[in-house]
Design a protein around this motif. Structure first.
Motif, PDB file in Angstrom:
ATOM      1  N   ASN A 294       0.605  -1.318  -0.046  1.00 42.95           N
ATOM      2  CA  ASN A 294      -0.007  -0.254  -0.036  1.00 42.95           C
ATOM      3  C   ASN A 294       0.680   1.093   0.263  1.00 42.95           C
ATOM      4  OD1 ASN A 294      -2.373  -1.092   0.034  1.00 42.95           O
ATOM      5  ND2 ASN A 294      -2.203  -1.674   2.581  1.00 42.95           N
ATOM      6  N   PHE A 295       1.598   1.705  -0.897  1.00 40.85           N
ATOM      7  CA  PHE A 295       2.367   2.495  -1.490  1.00 40.85           C
ATOM      8  C   PHE A 295       1.804   3.227  -2.892  1.00 40.85           C
ATOM      9  CE2 PHE A 295       5.726   0.084   1.506  1.00 40.85           C
ATOM     10  CZ  PHE A 295       5.895   1.042   2.042  1.00 40.85           C
ATOM     11  N   THR A 296       1.864   4.163  -2.759  1.00 41.55           N
ATOM     12  CA  THR A 296       1.292   5.186  -3.568  1.00 41.55           C
ATOM     13  C   THR A 296       3.127   5.736  -4.144  1.00 41.55           C
ATOM     14  OG1 THR A 296      -0.582   6.130  -2.434  1.00 41.55           O
ATOM     15  CG2 THR A 296      -0.046   6.473  -4.865  1.00 41.55           C
ATOM     16  N   VAL A 297       2.826   6.030  -5.888  1.00 40.67           N
ATOM     17  CA  VAL A 297       4.007   6.149  -6.570  1.00 40.67           C
ATOM     18  C   VAL A 297       3.161   7.399  -7.395  1.00 40.67           C
ATOM     19  CG1 VAL A 297       5.692   5.805  -8.204  1.00 40.67           C
ATOM     20  CG2 VAL A 297       5.131   4.892  -6.814  1.00 40.67           C
ATOM     21  N   ILE A 298       4.586   8.794  -6.683  1.00 39.57           N
ATOM     22  CA  ILE A 298       3.523  10.001  -7.839  1.00 39.57           C
ATOM     23  C   ILE A 298       4.386  10.524  -9.039  1.00 39.57           C
ATOM     24  CG2 ILE A 298       3.150  12.636  -7.908  1.00 39.57           C
ATOM     25  CD1 ILE A 298       2.010  12.479  -4.402  1.00 39.57           C
ATOM     26  N   ASN A 341       3.177   6.405   1.555  1.00 44.32           N
ATOM     27  CA  ASN A 341       2.455   6.054   2.543  1.00 44.32           C
ATOM     28  C   ASN A 341       1.403   6.394   1.858  1.00 44.32           C
ATOM     29  OD1 ASN A 341       0.996   4.476   3.899  1.00 44.32           O
ATOM     30  ND2 ASN A 341       2.483   4.142   5.400  1.00 44.32           N
ATOM     31  N   TYR A 342       0.385   5.055   1.503  1.00 46.38           N
ATOM     32  CA  TYR A 342      -1.080   5.483   0.830  1.00 46.38           C
ATOM     33  C   TYR A 342      -1.709   6.241   1.718  1.00 46.38           C
ATOM     34  CZ  TYR A 342      -5.932   4.652  -0.483  1.00 46.38           C
ATOM     35  OH  TYR A 342      -7.158   4.488  -0.902  1.00 46.38           O
ATOM     36  N   GLU A 343      -1.458   5.403   3.121  1.00 47.64           N
ATOM     37  CA  GLU A 343      -2.199   6.175   4.439  1.00 47.64           C
ATOM     38  C   GLU A 343      -2.441   7.598   4.115  1.00 47.64           C
ATOM     39  OE1 GLU A 343      -5.519   4.575   5.575  1.00 47.64           O
ATOM     40  OE2 GLU A 343      -5.094   2.916   4.904  1.00 47.64           O
ATOM     41  N   ASN A 370      -1.671   1.072  -4.622  1.00 44.79           N
ATOM     42  CA  ASN A 370      -1.418  -0.597  -4.532  1.00 44.79           C
ATOM     43  C   ASN A 370       0.270  -0.531  -5.249  1.00 44.79           C
ATOM     44  OD1 ASN A 370      -4.475  -0.310  -4.695  1.00 44.79           O
ATOM     45  ND2 ASN A 370      -4.755  -0.183  -6.496  1.00 44.79           N
ATOM     46  N   ILE A 371       0.997  -0.524  -4.888  1.00 42.90           N
ATOM     47  CA  ILE A 371       2.211  -1.091  -4.902  1.00 42.90           C
ATOM     48  C   ILE A 371       3.465  -1.239  -3.502  1.00 42.90           C
ATOM     49  CG2 ILE A 371       4.587   0.114  -5.200  1.00 42.90           C
ATOM     50  CD1 ILE A 371       3.067   0.032  -7.954  1.00 42.90           C
ATOM     51  N   ALA A 372       3.510  -2.419  -3.485  1.00 38.77           N
ATOM     52  CA  ALA A 372       4.572  -2.830  -2.870  1.00 38.77           C
ATOM     53  C   ALA A 372       5.851  -3.275  -2.422  1.00 38.77           C
ATOM     54  CB  ALA A 372       4.144  -4.112  -2.267  1.00 38.77           C
ATOM     55  N   LEU A 373       6.637  -2.431  -1.505  1.00 32.13           N
ATOM     56  CA  LEU A 373       8.312  -2.291  -1.510  1.00 32.13           C
ATOM     57  C   LEU A 373       9.004  -3.618  -0.483  1.00 32.13           C
ATOM     58  CD1 LEU A 373       8.510   1.509  -0.982  1.00 32.13           C
ATOM     59  CD2 LEU A 373       8.187  -0.019  -3.058  1.00 32.13           C
ATOM     60  N   ILE A 374       9.270  -4.455  -1.608  1.00 35.73           N
ATOM     61  CA  ILE A 374      10.320  -5.365  -1.025  1.00 35.73           C
ATOM     62  C   ILE A 374      11.801  -5.421  -0.674  1.00 35.73           C
ATOM     63  CG2 ILE A 374      10.663  -7.839  -1.160  1.00 35.73           C
ATOM     64  CD1 ILE A 374       7.728  -6.480  -3.006  1.00 35.73           C
ATOM     65  N   ALA A 375      12.221  -5.554  -0.060  1.00 37.61           N
ATOM     66  CA  ALA A 375      14.012  -5.214   0.609  1.00 37.61           C
ATOM     67  C   ALA A 375      14.763  -6.214   0.738  1.00 37.61           C
ATOM     68  CB  ALA A 375      13.942  -3.834   1.795  1.00 37.61           C
ATOM     69  N   THR A 376      15.424  -6.531  -0.267  1.00 44.92           N
ATOM     70  CA  THR A 376      16.474  -7.927   0.119  1.00 44.92           C
ATOM     71  C   THR A 376      17.517  -6.985   1.100  1.00 44.92           C
ATOM     72  OG1 THR A 376      15.731  -8.715  -1.674  1.00 44.92           O
ATOM     73  CG2 THR A 376      17.834  -9.370  -0.869  1.00 44.92           C
ATOM     74  N   VAL A 377      18.025  -7.421   2.258  1.00 45.08           N
ATOM     75  CA  VAL A 377      19.027  -7.174   2.737  1.00 45.08           C
ATOM     76  C   VAL A 377      20.275  -8.069   2.840  1.00 45.08           C
ATOM     77  CG1 VAL A 377      19.702  -6.022   4.660  1.00 45.08           C
ATOM     78  CG2 VAL A 377      17.439  -5.237   3.705  1.00 45.08           C
ATOM     79  N   GLY A 378      21.318  -7.483   2.869  1.00 46.63           N
ATOM     80  CA  GLY A 378      22.372  -8.622   3.406  1.00 46.63           C
ATOM     81  C   GLY A 378      23.704  -7.495   2.933  1.00 46.63           C
ATOM     82  N   ARG A 379      24.297  -7.795   3.973  1.00 45.73           N
ATOM     83  CA  ARG A 379      26.021  -7.018   3.706  1.00 45.73           C
ATOM     84  C   ARG A 379      27.416  -7.728   3.176  1.00 45.73           C
ATOM     85  NH1 ARG A 379      25.434 -10.188   8.437  1.00 45.73           N
ATOM     86  NH2 ARG A 379      26.473 -11.690   8.945  1.00 45.73           N
TER      87      ARG A 379
END
Length: 436
Positions: A294-298, A341-343, A370-379
């Motif tokens: 639930n993110f919004t992109v402008i 954030n959409y909210e 209706n955008i989802a953000l996914i973070a892949t994290v790793g040193r």
């Protein structure tokens, strides 16, 4: 050796959990400094004591009968006292609190009583002195912890005692007035003590065996993260993967005091150790995966934008005027996007876009919901070429359309934006492709 041990609400929910805490403390002589949260839920449909106290405050404010709620709290503590065969007269504390329940009672004082009462019982059960947080943890009037004053008071106490049980979540202003921290603040109390006492380890006991590499509601039986750096934890916590209050990191970070996330119910399983630095090589390329929906992109478009100075600033000033926090700002040659954030924007989005178009003289602005953000994290990712390419490839092979890409210069974090409907599929795909 000094270990600070903090036990969360689920670890002190009833007499059975108290017994587990005692076994943990008695198994290691270094565990001499104990911080407890307020008694939490015994089961899924139960209430946390802190939640009940907040509800009591609301009932008092609106002149609604709060006695049934208070009875639940009384029953909780009296039952624990009886089942643990304790002698501390907690009835007196409960009666004193009941007598103070009116519209003039301080929210901070009222809500802090959950930790206070839990710590009182725990201190007798362990045979440790009780140390009231209001006598040690000192706040300045601006709301910040006064570490000098706190350090001095704790030093004076330690001249006479070598152990204690302390309630978390609160302290006091210089005039003695009780002041609470944000929810989950007992984590912060433990971290402050670890810093001041130069602890060798800060153990945070919860109801999970460390931090998992992915959400177990999405990935079946994800692996536990053995070690994680503060920076990696910050990235994952920001995207929603949190078992520790993020402010608990800062007091111990500079001294590189390890934090160990452990399970009170299964101490034998081990946990996740959080460090400032971890230079040991790991077979795992990624440390963890986390995300939010639930993110919004402008998306703002303008020809020859690259030749114009200050256009992004103008758009951000519009966001600032609406007090909107910015998540990411991916950009191109003639366009840039603001991710929010959409909210936060749902009620003002069209007014904002109108002002942005005028301020930036934009040729076009599109709103993408209706955008989802996914973070892949790793040193470890920074030492392995081609990680980004592999990630994008496997998502494409699984028919997942990437709507946005962001990567920090330290190459520790890759964020992709996808449709909300592809969120779970994306997390599973990344996990299955990168976790050994």
């Amino acid at each position: 050796m000094i270990k600070i041990t903090k036990f969360g609400g689920s670890s002190v929910a009833n007499a059975t959990q108290f017994a587990k805490v005692k076994q943990i403390i008695e198994s290691d002589s270094a565990r001499r400094f104990v911080v407890v949260s307020a008694s939490g839920r015994e089961h899924k449909n139960d209430n946390k004591v802190t939640d009940l106290l907040y509800l009591i405050e609301a009932h008092i404010k609106y002149s609604v009968d709060y006695h049934p709620l208070f009875q639940l709290i009384e029953n909780r503590f009296l039952t624990m006292k009886r089942e643990l065969n304790l002698t501390y007269p907690i009835e007196n504390d409960l009666e004193e609190l009941k007598q103070r329940l009116n519209k003039t009672i301080s929210t901070d004082y009222l809500v802090s009583r959950g930790e206070y009462l839990t710590a009182k019982l725990m201190a007798e059960y362990l045979g440790f002195p009780f140390l009231d947080a209001k006598d040690i943890i000192i706040f300045r009037y601006n709301g910040k912890i006064d570490f000098d004053a706190t350090r001095l008071r704790l030093k004076e106490y330690m001249q006479k005692h070598d152990r204690f049980v302390m309630p978390g979540f609160y302290g006091a202003l210089p005039d003695g007035t009780i002041k609470i921290m944000s929810r989950g603040g007992s984590d912060i109390t433990g971290s402050i003590l670890a810093d001041i006492l130069d602890a060798d380890m800060y153990e945070n006991w919860t109801d999970v065996s460390g931090i998992l590499m992915a959400d177990p509601r999405i990935v079946s039986k994800p692996k536990r993260i053995d070690t994680i750096t503060y920076s990696e934890l910050r990235e994952l916590s920001y995207m929603g993967a949190s078992v520790l209050h993020e402010e608990a990191i800062f007091p111990v970070k500079e001294k590189n005091i390890p934090i160990n996330i452990l399970n009170t119910n299964h101490p034998e399983e081990g946990g996740t150790i959080i460090l400032e630095k971890d230079d040991k090589p790991s077979a795992q390329l990624i440390t963890g995966i986390a995300g939010k929906k639930n993110f919004t992109v402008i998306a703002i478009y303008k020809n020859h934008m690259s030749d114009e100075i200050g256009i992004i600033r103008k758009a951000l000033e519009v966001c600032e005027s609406y007090r909107i926090s910015i998540e990411h700002i991916p950009s191109g040659i003639d366009s840039f996007s603001i991710v929010v954030n959409y909210e936060d924007v749902k009620d003002v989005i069209y007014d904002m876009v109108g002002e942005m178009k005028k301020a930036c003289h934009a040729d076009d602005i599109k709103i993408i919901d209706n955008i989802a953000l996914i973070a892949t994290v790793g040193r470890q990712m920074m030492y392995k070429p081609g990680i980004s390419g592999k990630l994008f490839a496997v998502l494409g092979q699984n028919n997942i359309n990437i709507r946005m890409i962001a990567q920090g210069t330290d190459e520790m974090n890759i964020i992709v934006g996808v449709e909300n409907e592809d969120y779970e599929k994306t997390v599973k795909t990344i996990y299955e492709s990168f976790v050994i």
